[in-house]
Design a protein around this motif. Sequence first.
Motif, mmCIF file in Angstrom:
data_model
loop_
_atom_site.group_PDB
_atom_site.id
_atom_site.type_symbol
_atom_site.label_atom_id
_atom_site.label_comp_id
_atom_site.label_asym_id
_atom_site.label_seq_id
_atom_site.Cartn_x
_atom_site.Cartn_y
_atom_site.Cartn_z
ATOM 1 N N LYS A 1 -4.375 -5.671 5.433
ATOM 2 C CA LYS A 1 -3.086 -6.136 5.954
ATOM 3 C C LYS A 1 -2.017 -6.277 4.862
ATOM 4 C CE LYS A 1 -5.162 -8.483 9.931
ATOM 5 N NZ LYS A 1 -4.900 -7.315 10.811
ATOM 6 N N PRO A 2 -1.711 -5.175 4.182
ATOM 7 C CA PRO A 2 -0.617 -5.233 3.212
ATOM 8 C C PRO A 2 0.710 -5.521 3.909
ATOM 9 C CG PRO A 2 -1.249 -2.952 3.616
ATOM 10 C CD PRO A 2 -2.263 -3.803 4.314
ATOM 11 N N GLU A 3 1.550 -6.306 3.254
ATOM 12 C CA GLU A 3 2.840 -6.654 3.858
ATOM 13 C C GLU A 3 3.802 -5.479 3.878
ATOM 14 O OE1 GLU A 3 1.033 -10.477 2.412
ATOM 15 O OE2 GLU A 3 1.308 -8.492 1.557
ATOM 16 N N LEU A 4 3.570 -4.487 3.021
ATOM 17 C CA LEU A 4 4.459 -3.333 2.937
ATOM 18 C C LEU A 4 3.623 -2.065 2.827
ATOM 19 C CD1 LEU A 4 7.360 -2.153 2.521
ATOM 20 C CD2 LEU A 4 7.031 -2.543 0.071
ATOM 21 N N ILE A 5 3.912 -1.094 3.689
ATOM 22 C CA ILE A 5 3.229 0.201 3.663
ATOM 23 C C ILE A 5 4.283 1.279 3.440
ATOM 24 C CG2 ILE A 5 1.771 1.828 4.924
ATOM 25 C CD1 ILE A 5 0.869 -0.587 6.662
ATOM 26 N N ILE A 6 4.078 2.075 2.390
ATOM 27 C CA ILE A 6 5.041 3.122 2.049
ATOM 28 C C ILE A 6 4.328 4.468 2.012
ATOM 29 C CG2 ILE A 6 6.649 3.993 0.304
ATOM 30 C CD1 ILE A 6 7.092 1.176 -0.635
ATOM 31 N N LEU B 1 0.867 -1.179 0.000
ATOM 32 C CA LEU B 1 0.000 0.000 0.000
ATOM 33 C C LEU B 1 0.898 1.220 0.000
ATOM 34 C CD1 LEU B 1 -2.725 1.508 0.342
ATOM 35 C CD2 LEU B 1 -2.408 1.272 2.826
ATOM 36 N N ILE B 2 0.722 2.067 -1.006
ATOM 37 C CA ILE B 2 1.438 3.343 -1.068
ATOM 38 C C ILE B 2 0.440 4.456 -0.792
ATOM 39 C CG2 ILE B 2 2.698 4.954 -2.540
ATOM 40 C CD1 ILE B 2 3.778 2.582 -4.096
ATOM 41 N N VAL B 3 0.803 5.357 0.104
ATOM 42 C CA VAL B 3 -0.046 6.504 0.419
ATOM 43 C C VAL B 3 0.671 7.758 -0.059
ATOM 44 C CG1 VAL B 3 -1.312 7.746 2.206
ATOM 45 C CG2 VAL B 3 -0.927 5.279 2.439
ATOM 46 N N GLY B 4 0.101 8.409 -1.061
ATOM 47 C CA GLY B 4 0.710 9.594 -1.645
ATOM 48 C C GLY B 4 0.251 10.873 -0.981
ATOM 49 N N GLY B 5 0.684 11.982 -1.563
ATOM 50 C CA GLY B 5 0.422 13.284 -0.958
ATOM 51 C C GLY B 5 -0.858 13.953 -1.395
ATOM 52 N N GLY B 6 -1.632 13.312 -2.299
ATOM 53 C CA GLY B 6 -2.909 13.878 -2.720
ATOM 54 C C GLY B 6 -3.990 13.616 -1.696
ATOM 55 N N PRO B 7 -5.236 13.954 -2.028
ATOM 56 C CA PRO B 7 -6.335 13.736 -1.082
ATOM 57 C C PRO B 7 -6.472 12.265 -0.705
ATOM 58 C CG PRO B 7 -7.021 15.150 -2.899
ATOM 59 C CD PRO B 7 -5.679 14.609 -3.270
#
Length: 217
Positions: free
Chosen positions: A24-29, A5-11
């Motif tokens: 439950k993603p194994e990687l959160i960025i 799961l990638i969480v960017g800077g947009g809304p």
Amino acid sequence: MKRALIVGGGPVDPRQLREELARKPELIIAADRGGHALLGVGRHPHLAVGDFDSLPEADRSALAAAGVRMLSFPAAKDETDLELALDSAVAEGAEDIRILGGLGRRIDHTLGNIGLLLRAAELGSAARLLDPDHELLLAGRALTLPARPGWALSLIPLTPKVCGVRTGGLAFPLCGEELYLARPRGIHNEFCAATATIEVAEGILLVVLFRESPVPG
């Protein structure tokens, strides 16, 4: 298959973010200000990436104090923060990448982030861009989608021509036909079965799932 799961800077919608974290993603960025959204729901990423020009200093300090890996880049760089986050996810072995905070607010960022779906495919991974009302992904050569009540979809070529498009389970079927970027024939189709199938012989096809009904609650 490793999921990221990638969480960017947009809304970023906090409810949707919690739902994605519940998968439950194994990687959160976190890509730059994406760290602010994660801290807002009481979570830390495994990795934070970017030039951090839009991440409040208090948030940056909180992530560092929590032991989050921080990959810092200069502001004068060729890549966007979200591209760096995507590359990091692939480097960590993620094959299924879901991206929040990559749609809305600025059309240039949105279009650029659609291009990142192509980059993910080139690197051997599958990526999706999501917000509460949209989900964007590439069809590849074959794609099966479960029907969603209150949702519809559009098929948009990312190459000038997409050949041999076949669909099943949609109200307006295609039977080996061609779609053209300059002629938006694939806009707005509807599910008419429990699943829909999309096949492509040649070209790159973007699938845009969109909500037609209001978000419940």
